[in-house]
Design a protein around this motif. Structure first.
Motif, mmCIF file in Angstrom:
data_model
loop_
_atom_site.group_PDB
_atom_site.id
_atom_site.type_symbol
_atom_site.label_atom_id
_atom_site.label_comp_id
_atom_site.label_asym_id
_atom_site.label_seq_id
_atom_site.Cartn_x
_atom_site.Cartn_y
_atom_site.Cartn_z
ATOM 1 N N VAL A 1 74.441 52.284 63.186
ATOM 2 C CA VAL A 1 75.695 51.664 62.759
ATOM 3 C C VAL A 1 75.493 50.842 61.482
ATOM 4 C CG1 VAL A 1 75.576 49.569 64.190
ATOM 5 C CG2 VAL A 1 77.785 50.507 63.583
ATOM 6 N N GLU A 2 74.373 50.153 61.363
ATOM 7 C CA GLU A 2 74.108 49.374 60.152
ATOM 8 C C GLU A 2 73.977 50.275 58.930
ATOM 9 O OE1 GLU A 2 71.684 45.535 61.933
ATOM 10 O OE2 GLU A 2 70.577 47.381 61.544
ATOM 11 N N ILE A 3 73.292 51.391 59.089
ATOM 12 C CA ILE A 3 73.094 52.291 57.956
ATOM 13 C C ILE A 3 74.412 52.956 57.564
ATOM 14 C CG2 ILE A 3 72.395 54.445 59.098
ATOM 15 C CD1 ILE A 3 70.452 53.016 56.236
ATOM 16 N N LEU A 4 75.252 53.265 58.537
ATOM 17 C CA LEU A 4 76.560 53.852 58.219
ATOM 18 C C LEU A 4 77.456 52.840 57.507
ATOM 19 C CD1 LEU A 4 77.209 55.881 61.469
ATOM 20 C CD2 LEU A 4 76.626 56.783 59.208
ATOM 21 N N ARG A 5 77.404 51.599 57.918
ATOM 22 C CA ARG A 5 78.198 50.552 57.248
ATOM 23 C C ARG A 5 77.691 50.293 55.833
ATOM 24 N NH1 ARG A 5 78.476 46.597 62.342
ATOM 25 N NH2 ARG A 5 80.293 47.530 63.334
ATOM 26 N N ARG A 6 76.403 50.419 55.639
ATOM 27 C CA ARG A 6 75.804 50.175 54.329
ATOM 28 C C ARG A 6 76.287 51.211 53.314
ATOM 29 N NH1 ARG A 6 69.759 48.522 52.912
ATOM 30 N NH2 ARG A 6 70.125 47.264 54.752
ATOM 31 N N TYR A 7 76.593 52.408 53.791
ATOM 32 C CA TYR A 7 77.018 53.502 52.905
ATOM 33 C C TYR A 7 78.390 54.024 53.340
ATOM 34 C CZ TYR A 7 72.264 53.270 51.292
ATOM 35 O OH TYR A 7 71.083 52.826 50.762
ATOM 36 N N PRO A 8 79.447 53.266 53.058
ATOM 37 C CA PRO A 8 80.787 53.681 53.491
ATOM 38 C C PRO A 8 81.291 54.944 52.792
ATOM 39 C CG PRO A 8 80.938 51.748 52.085
ATOM 40 C CD PRO A 8 79.472 51.997 52.338
ATOM 41 N N GLY A 9 80.617 55.356 51.721
ATOM 42 C CA GLY A 9 80.994 56.588 51.028
ATOM 43 C C GLY A 9 80.504 57.848 51.722
ATOM 44 N N GLY A 10 79.772 57.686 52.816
ATOM 45 C CA GLY A 10 79.336 58.829 53.599
ATOM 46 C C GLY A 10 77.935 59.335 53.295
ATOM 47 N N MET B 1 78.178 43.057 48.149
ATOM 48 C CA MET B 1 77.533 42.767 49.407
ATOM 49 C C MET B 1 76.057 43.148 49.299
ATOM 50 S SD MET B 1 78.779 44.208 53.016
ATOM 51 C CE MET B 1 77.900 43.983 54.490
ATOM 52 N N THR B 2 75.184 42.226 49.597
ATOM 53 C CA THR B 2 73.761 42.513 49.538
ATOM 54 C C THR B 2 73.250 42.887 50.917
ATOM 55 O OG1 THR B 2 73.281 40.175 49.819
ATOM 56 C CG2 THR B 2 73.300 41.031 47.568
ATOM 57 N N HIS B 3 72.319 43.790 50.918
ATOM 58 C CA HIS B 3 71.717 44.259 52.153
ATOM 59 C C HIS B 3 70.228 44.011 52.078
ATOM 60 C CE1 HIS B 3 75.367 46.414 53.275
ATOM 61 N NE2 HIS B 3 75.418 46.870 52.052
ATOM 62 N N GLY B 4 69.622 43.814 53.218
ATOM 63 C CA GLY B 4 68.176 43.726 53.268
ATOM 64 C C GLY B 4 67.579 45.120 53.151
ATOM 65 N N ALA B 5 66.276 45.165 53.175
ATOM 66 C CA ALA B 5 65.581 46.447 53.115
ATOM 67 C C ALA B 5 65.888 47.277 54.354
ATOM 68 C CB ALA B 5 64.079 46.206 53.009
ATOM 69 N N ILE B 6 65.887 48.577 54.191
ATOM 70 C CA ILE B 6 66.039 49.475 55.326
ATOM 71 C C ILE B 6 64.703 49.491 56.046
ATOM 72 C CG2 ILE B 6 66.420 51.862 56.050
ATOM 73 C CD1 ILE B 6 68.285 52.148 53.638
ATOM 74 N N ARG B 7 64.745 49.123 57.312
ATOM 75 C CA ARG B 7 63.537 49.029 58.127
ATOM 76 C C ARG B 7 63.671 49.967 59.320
ATOM 77 N NH1 ARG B 7 61.376 43.474 57.377
ATOM 78 N NH2 ARG B 7 60.388 43.818 59.386
ATOM 79 N N GLY B 8 62.598 50.108 60.040
ATOM 80 C CA GLY B 8 62.621 50.935 61.246
ATOM 81 C C GLY B 8 63.597 50.416 62.279
ATOM 82 N N SER B 9 63.859 49.111 62.239
ATOM 83 C CA SER B 9 64.781 48.503 63.203
ATOM 84 C C SER B 9 66.236 48.545 62.745
ATOM 85 C CB SER B 9 64.369 47.051 63.460
ATOM 86 O OG SER B 9 64.414 46.311 62.255
ATOM 87 N N THR B 10 66.490 49.031 61.523
ATOM 88 C CA THR B 10 67.867 49.175 61.051
ATOM 89 C C THR B 10 68.560 50.196 61.945
ATOM 90 O OG1 THR B 10 67.165 48.720 58.784
ATOM 91 C CG2 THR B 10 69.308 49.775 59.066
#
Length: 86
Positions: A13-22, A1-10
């Motif tokens: 919930v998006e950041i938690l989903r991006r890193y399901p390993g915690g 699964m590819t993700h866009g860059a982490i932005r100020g608007s991320t």
């Protein structure tokens, strides 16, 4: 699964989903952010969460962006991101 860059608007919930390993939840814990657990600001953008928790939004973004690296954020990045401002 590819993700866009982490932005100020991320959002939280998006950041938690991006890193399901915690990894993101652990970073929030190091920053003393309850967001990952309380759900009160679950859809809040990272920069808004940083401001609400009195952290430097730029330093917070850099720390979360560093999660992309194998070694994660440096101790200096963590210190700067966790620093509370008035």
């Amino acid at each position: 699964m590819t993700h866009g860059a982490i932005r100020g608007s991320t959002t939280i919930v998006e950041i938690l989903r991006r890193y399901p390993g915690g990894e993101a939840a652990r970073l929030m814990s190091r920053l003393a952010w309850p967001c990952a657990h309380c759900g009160g600001a679950f859809h809040e953008p990272l920069t808004l969460a940083a401001k609400r928790h009195r952290n430097d939004p730029r330093a917070v973004l850099e720390a979360f962006r560093a999660l992309e690296r194998a070694d994660g954020p440096s101790e200096e990045q963590l210190r700067l991101a966790a620093e509370k401002h008035r």
